[in-house]
Design an enzyme around this catalytic site. Structure first.
Site, PDB file in Angstrom:
ATOM      1  N   LYS A  43     -12.637   8.081  -0.061  1.00  0.00           N
ATOM      2  CA  LYS A  43     -12.648   7.622   1.331  1.00  0.00           C
ATOM      3  C   LYS A  43     -12.489   8.760   2.342  1.00  0.00           C
ATOM      4  CE  LYS A  43     -11.962   2.815   0.800  1.00  0.00           C
ATOM      5  NZ  LYS A  43     -11.569   2.587  -0.624  1.00  0.00           N
ATOM      6  N   GLU A  46      -9.954  -0.740  10.043  1.00  0.00           N
ATOM      7  CA  GLU A  46      -9.506  -1.892   9.290  1.00  0.00           C
ATOM      8  C   GLU A  46      -9.067  -1.393   7.917  1.00  0.00           C
ATOM      9  OE1 GLU A  46     -12.566  -0.845   9.389  1.00  0.00           O
ATOM     10  OE2 GLU A  46     -13.068  -0.754   7.245  1.00  0.00           O
ATOM     11  N   SER A  69     -13.975   6.922  -8.616  1.00  0.00           N
ATOM     12  CA  SER A  69     -13.810   6.921  -7.162  1.00  0.00           C
ATOM     13  C   SER A  69     -12.387   7.233  -6.705  1.00  0.00           C
ATOM     14  CB  SER A  69     -14.251   5.571  -6.590  1.00  0.00           C
ATOM     15  OG  SER A  69     -13.591   4.511  -7.254  1.00  0.00           O
TER      16      SER A  69
HETATM   17  C1  LIG Z   1     -11.930   1.473  -1.379  1.00  0.00           C
HETATM   18  C2  LIG Z   1     -12.192   1.890  -2.772  1.00  0.00           C
HETATM   19  C3  LIG Z   1     -13.339   1.455  -3.476  1.00  0.00           C
HETATM   20  C4  LIG Z   1     -14.308   0.441  -2.914  1.00  0.00           C
HETATM   21  O1  LIG Z   1     -15.025   0.839  -1.801  1.00  0.00           O
HETATM   22  P1  LIG Z   1     -16.561   1.233  -1.842  1.00  0.00           P
HETATM   23  O2  LIG Z   1     -16.952   1.268  -0.413  1.00  0.00           O
HETATM   24  O3  LIG Z   1     -17.287   0.169  -2.620  1.00  0.00           O
HETATM   25  O4  LIG Z   1     -16.665   2.551  -2.517  1.00  0.00           O
HETATM   26  C5  LIG Z   1     -13.547   1.945  -4.749  1.00  0.00           C
HETATM   27  N1  LIG Z   1     -12.687   2.800  -5.328  1.00  0.00           N
HETATM   28  C6  LIG Z   1     -11.574   3.240  -4.698  1.00  0.00           C
HETATM   29  C7  LIG Z   1     -10.664   4.173  -5.409  1.00  0.00           C
HETATM   30  C8  LIG Z   1     -11.295   2.796  -3.398  1.00  0.00           C
HETATM   31  O5  LIG Z   1     -10.178   3.232  -2.787  1.00  0.00           O
END
Ligand SMILES: *Cc1c(COP(=O)(O)O)cnc(C)c1O
Length: 399
Positions: free
Chosen positions: A91, A113, A380
């Site tokens: 993010k 948000e 992610s």
């Molecule tokens: C917020 C988040 C997601 C989901 O958001 P996307 O916009 O689909 O990438 C996925 N993995 C992590 C670690 C997150 O914090």
């Protein structure tokens, strides 16, 4: 050709657009115009590169996970380690880009948000770094569930506003943030957290997250001298997946797999698998797929991972699905939980529950597809934030 998508009105085929109150149309158009200038401005790009490198920790490693490959019967799998970034997830890539845009536009206050609090923490972080006032809207229900992230945001100097309307979760927080933006648009920049929302957010967030796929491509070509067969990523709103997929759009041999939250199973109705089970509709300013009931009301979603618990999805993913450029699948809470344990034990990496959805799909994938495949999976985020949830789900008791 995807380089031209979205079109000037913000459409990816029939999806996207700008379904907002009139007062916001001018603000969104100004944002689109400023972004068009910024994306070709060498000074803007240099500044973003500087913060991504020196502050957030890019490039992230592309790690060859041989133990995992052996465990799952995959020829070769690489993990893109977004979990190693500052604040623990992808993010921050987007938040750094948007705060630099806010600065360019001479805004003094940012709003955001947040659902689980991850995007709120990343926004509060960049606001602290750039000395801007920061207000984060968060559902009252989520505030109760995510106390640690609420405290983090406050420690970083942000104000957290509880949202008590509707289901008191993420979708209501987005509505409230939009309302605030209508009122304070002269001073305020809305830092949106994923590739959803009205144009130009799906475009802006995709471009800021595309660094994931651009780096992966370079790193893999250096190591393997070829492109991957599969890219696998989890899909909430869809930003880490789109960031990974988009730079490979024109490489037709590279297949994209987006993994949604199957919750307690698609048949149970308790899930957040918008592309697998939703239908066309408008939510939060864009036409895409949504989860709604027979009366057109947005449905309550469920996932063990708060970051995937969203009834919408970015319009570019809807376009990829309809044009069959990508395939969207789902895994259950239970399978994701098992994948957390699998990666922890085989590779010594504790992934976020969101990322564990992508990893869980590797296990489900038919053996004939994976035995000769070269794959890249997006990790992610890291799992630290999920430990209370994982402990509870594993019925762990301290002795
Ligand atoms: C917020 C988040 C997601 C989901 O958001 P996307 O916009 O689909 O990438 C996925 N993995 C992590 C670690 C997150 O914090």
């Amino acid at each position: 050709m995807s380089r031209q998508l979205p079109d000037t009105k913000g459409y990816f085929g029939q999806f996207g657009g700008m379904f907002v109150p009139e007062t916001l149309v001018a603000a969104l158009q100004a944002l689109a115009a400023e972004y068009a200038r910024a994306r070709t401005d060498a000074r803007f790009r240099d500044a973003l590169r500087y913060y991504l490198t020196e502050y957030a920790g890019r490039p992230t490693p592309l790690y060859r996970a041989d133990n995992l490959a052996k465990e799952l019967g995959i020829r070769r799998v690489y993990l893109k380690r977004e979990d190693l970034l500052h604040t623990g997830a992808h993010k921050i890539n987007n938040c750094l880009g948007q705060i630099l845009l806010a600065k360019r536009m001479h805004k003094t206050r940012v709003i955001a948000e947040t659902g689980a609090g991850q995007h709120g923490v990343a926004t509060a972080t960049v606001a602290a770094l750039f000395g801007m006032r920061c207000v984060v809207f968060m559902g009252a229900e989520d505030i109760e569930r995510q106390k640690l992230n609420v405290f983090r945001m406050k420690l970083l100097g942000a104000q957290v506003v509880p949202v008590t309307s509707g289901s008191r979760t993420l979708k209501d927080a987005i509505n409230e943030a939009m309302r605030d933006w209508v009122t304070n648009v002269a001073t305020t920049f809305y830092i949106f957290g994923t590739v959803a929302g009205p144009h130009p957010y799906p475009l802006i967030v995709r471009d800021f997250q595309a660094v994931i796929g651009q780096e992966s491509r370079r790193q893999l070509l250096r190591r393997e001298k070829r492109l991957p067969d599969y890219l696998v990523a989890c899909v909430g709103g869809g930003s880490n997946a789109m960031g990974m997929f988009y730079p490979f759009f024109r490489d037709r041999s590279v297949r994209f797999i987006g993994v949604e939250a199957g919750g307690e199973g698609l048949a149970s109705g308790r899930h957040a698998a918008t592309l697998c089970r939703g239908r066309m509709g408008v939510l939060h300013g864009a036409k895409s797929f949504v989860l709604e009931d027979a009366f057109g009301q947005i449905k309550a979603t469920h996932s063990i991972s708060a970051g995937l618990d969203y009834p919408g999805v970015g319009p570019e993913h809807a376009y990829y699905q309809l044009s069959r450029r990508a395939q969207y699948v789902s895994v259950t809470d239970k399978q994701a939980l098992e994948a957390v344990q699998m990666l922890s034990r085989t590779e010594g990496i504790i992934p976020a529950l969101e990322s564990a959805h992508a990893l869980a799909y590797l296990k489900k994938m038919p053996a004939r597809k994976k035995k000769d495949a070269l794959m890249v999976v997006c990790v992610s985020g890291r799992g630290d934030k999920d430990m209370p949830t994982v402990m509870k789900a594993m019925h762990y008791e301290q002795d």
